[in-house]
Write an enzyme that holds these catalytic residues in place. Structure first.
Site, PDB file in Angstrom:
ATOM      1  CG  HIS A  97      -0.418  -0.128   2.532  1.00 63.01           C
ATOM      2  ND1 HIS A  97       0.052   0.954   3.238  1.00 63.01           N
ATOM      3  CD2 HIS A  97      -0.238  -1.207   3.334  1.00 63.01           C
ATOM      4  CE1 HIS A  97       0.475   0.538   4.438  1.00 63.01           C
ATOM      5  NE2 HIS A  97       0.328  -0.776   4.521  1.00 63.01           N
ATOM      6  CG  ASP A  99      -2.553   4.135   2.730  1.00 64.38           C
ATOM      7  OD1 ASP A  99      -2.149   3.098   2.185  1.00 64.38           O
ATOM      8  OD2 ASP A  99      -3.552   4.140   3.487  1.00 64.38           O
ATOM      9  CG  ASP A 130       2.382  -0.637   8.056  1.00 63.98           C
ATOM     10  OD1 ASP A 130       2.033  -1.164   6.990  1.00 63.98           O
ATOM     11  OD2 ASP A 130       1.574  -0.192   8.897  1.00 63.98           O
ATOM     12  CD  GLU A 164      -3.474  -1.736   5.032  1.00 58.84           C
ATOM     13  OE1 GLU A 164      -3.783  -2.757   5.675  1.00 58.84           O
ATOM     14  OE2 GLU A 164      -2.863  -0.789   5.570  1.00 58.84           O
ATOM     15  CD  GLU A 192       0.464  -4.295   5.174  1.00 54.07           C
ATOM     16  OE1 GLU A 192       1.262  -3.649   5.859  1.00 54.07           O
ATOM     17  OE2 GLU A 192      -0.631  -3.858   4.803  1.00 54.07           O
TER      18      GLU A 192
HETATM   19 ZN    ZN Z   1       0.558  -1.894   6.292  1.00 50.87          ZN
END
Ligand code: ZN
Length: 438
Positions: A97, A99, A130, A164, A192
Site C-alpha cells: 500500500h 499510504d 509498514d 489501506e 505485507e
Molecule cells: Zn501496512
C-alpha cells in the site's frame, strides 16, 4: 580568450564528471528506499502523486510496464507488469500500500519523513516497516533478476494501492472487484506481513475480520435515589458483565498458551456513552433513559459469525431488556465458495511449498504460520479464493509499525531483496497446476 575558454570547458567538464560520480554513488537500493520513504504519504492527506511517479520511473528504468487506474479520483492504483513467457498461466501478484498512518514528529528522534540513516544502519521513517520496504524490495529484486538474465514463465504483477490504512475501501476493495483485476488472472499473491525481533521471518495465512459493535439500552428515567428495575444503565451494565465474562474466557485461552492472540475472538470496550450533561459535568441525581457502549470485535477465520450474532442478539443486547445493537462488518468472513478465508500452509498448497523452499534457499527461516491479529488488504484477494501470504522479510527487528521511531536496518532491507529474488524467481518459474482454491 582561448585560455579562458579552455578553462571554462574544463570547469564544465569536471562539474559534469562530479555530478555523474555523485549520482552513481547516490543511486543504490538503499538511497532509492530512502527517496521513497521521504514522500509524505501519511493520512489524513497522503500525497499519492509523487510516490506513484517515482515508482513509475523506477519501473520504466528496469523495463516493467506501468499502468495507473483511478477507481476513485485522486486515489490511484499503480500496476506494474513483467510479462511471462507463458502469459496464459495464472499470474503472481505482489501487493503493497502507498499510504501510511500519521506520525507525531516531535516524539521521534529523527523526523518521520527524513529517512535518516544512522551510523549503525538504522533508517528512520514512517512506513519503513509498514510497508514501503516491500514496495521497493519487489522492484530491486526484479532489477537484480533482470540483470542476471532471468525471465519469468508466469507473468509477475506488482500493485501499489491507496487507502489501506483507513480500511482499503477506495483502494484494494475496489481494485479486487474490477474487470482490470479479473483480467490479471491472479493465481497467487503476496501482501505485507510484520517484523520479528527473533531471527525467523513471520508469515501470515489469514487476517481476523473486524466488527464494530454498538449496543444501546433504553429504560425509564428516574430520580438518582430510586431503586427500580430495567433502567438503561442497569441493563447496559448487565450486558457489559456478560461481555467481560466472554472476553475473559477467550483471553484465558491465550494466557494458558492454548491459542495465539489472533486465534481467539477479541472483544474490547472502546467507549461508554451515558448521562445527562450539566454545566459542571453530569447531572448526578438522575438516572438516564439511554446508555450506549462500543466494542472492537475481531473474529478469526474459523469463528462462526452466526453464532456470534446470536450471542449478541440474545445475551448482550436482548430486546427483552429494551436493548438494540448495530454491527458494522468490515470485510467478509467467508470466500465466494463459502469457505473460511484462509490460505493453506501445507503441502496441499503448491504455492506454499515453493515459497517456503525459496526462502530457505537463501538461508531464511520461517516462523510457524500465523493469523494476523489485525487486518490487511489481503482479505479482499483471499475472498476470491486466491491464496495469499502476508510476508515482510524483517527478522531481528523490533515491531514498530504505527509506533514512534519506526525504522528498518539497511542490512535487513538488503537481505529482503535477496529473499524476494529467490521467491519471485521460484514462483514465476512454477509451471504446475496452480489455481488453488482453498
Ligand atoms: Zn501496512
Amino acid at each position: 580568450m582561448a585560455v579562458y575558454r579552455l578553462f571554462l570547458c574544463f570547469l564544465i567538464f569536471s562539474f559534469a564528471l562530479n555530478q555523474t560520480l555523485s549520482y552513481e554513488e547516490d543511486d543504490s537500493p538503499i538511497t532509492r528506499f530512502q527517496r521513497y520513504l521521504r514522500f509524505k504519504t501519511a493520512h489524513p492527506n497522503p500525497n499519492y502523486t509523487a510516490p506513484v511517479s517515482f515508482l513509475v520511473d523506477q519501473a520504466q528504468s528496469i523495463g516493467l510496464t506501468a499502468r495507473t487506474i483511478e477507481f476513485v479520483p485522486g486515489k490511484p492504483v499503480l500496476l506494474l507488469t513483467w510479462l511471462g513467457s507463458d502469459p496464459k498461466l495464472p499470474s503472481i501478484l505482489f501487493n503493497s500500500h502507498l499510504d501510511s498512518v500519521p506520525a507525531e514528529g516531535e516524539k521521534w528522534i529523527h523526523p518521520p519523513f527524513s529517512a535518516h540513516r544512522t551510523d549503525d544502519g538504522r533508517i528512520f521513517a514512517r512506513g519503513a516497516q509498514d510497508d514501503k520496504c516491500i514496495a521497493v524490495q519487489y522492484l530491486e529484486a526484479i532489477r537484480n533478476l533482470k540483470s542476471k538474465g532471468y525471465s519469468p514463465v508466469r507473468t509477475v504483477h506488482i500493485s501499489y494501492v491507496p487507502e489501506e490504512e483507513i480500511g482499503g475501501l477506495d483502494g484494494m476493495a475496489k481494485f479486487a472487484v474490477s474487470p482490470e483485476f479479473r483480467e490479471l488472472n491472479v493465481g497467487f499473491a503476496m501482501d505485507e506481513g510484520q517484523a520479528n525481533p527473533g531471527d525467523e521471518f513471520r508469515v501470515f495465512y489469514a487476517d481476523r475480520t473486524p466488527w464494530k459493535l454498538v449496543i444501546r439500552a433504553q429504560g425509564p428515567p428516574g430520580h438518582g435515589s430510586k431503586l427500580y428495575d430495567n433502567g438503561a444503565m442497569e441493563n447496559l451494565m448487565k450486558s457489559i458483565e456478560l461481555v467481560t465474562k466472554f472476553r475473559e474466557t477467550e483471553f484465558d485461552n491465550v494466557k494458558a498458551g492454548k491459542a495465539a492472540n489472533s486465534e481467539v475472538i477479541s472483544v474490547n470496550p472502546v467507549y461508554l456513552k451515558a448521562g445527562i450533561p450539566s454545566p459542571t459535568g453530569f447531572v448526578m441525581n438522575m438516572q438516564p433513559s439511554e446508555a450506549e457502549a462500543g466494542f472492537d470485535v475481531r473474529l478469526p477465520p474459523l469463528a462462526d459469525p452466526d453464532l456470534m450474532k446470536k450471542r449478541i442478539a440474545e445475551e448482550w443486547a436482548p430486546s427483552i431488556r429494551n436493548m438494540t445493537y448495530k454491527i458494522e462488518e468490515h470485510g467478509p468472513m467467508r470466500d465466494i465458495l463459502g469457505h473460511p478465508i484462509m490460505t493453506p500452509t501445507n503441502d496441499s498448497n503448491p504455492w506454499w511449498s515453493i515459497f517456503k523452499q525459496a526462502v530457505e534457499a537463501v538461508g531464511g527461516k520461517l516462523a510457524k504460520p500465523e493469523i494476523l491479529a489485525s487486518t490487511t488488504d489481503a482479505r479482499y484477494l483471499r475472498q476470491w479464493g486466491i491464496p495469499v501470504l502476508g510476508f515482510s522479510p524483517m527478522s531481528n527487528t523490533p515491531i514498530l509499525l504505527h509506533d514512534h521511531n519506526e525504522f528498518l536496518k539497511d542490512s535487513v532491507f538488503m537481505k529482503g531483496i535477496e529473499v524476494y529474488e529467490s521467491v519471485i524467481s521460484a514462483l514465476s518459474s512454477f509451471e504446475g497446476p496452480s489455481r488453488q482454491v482453498n
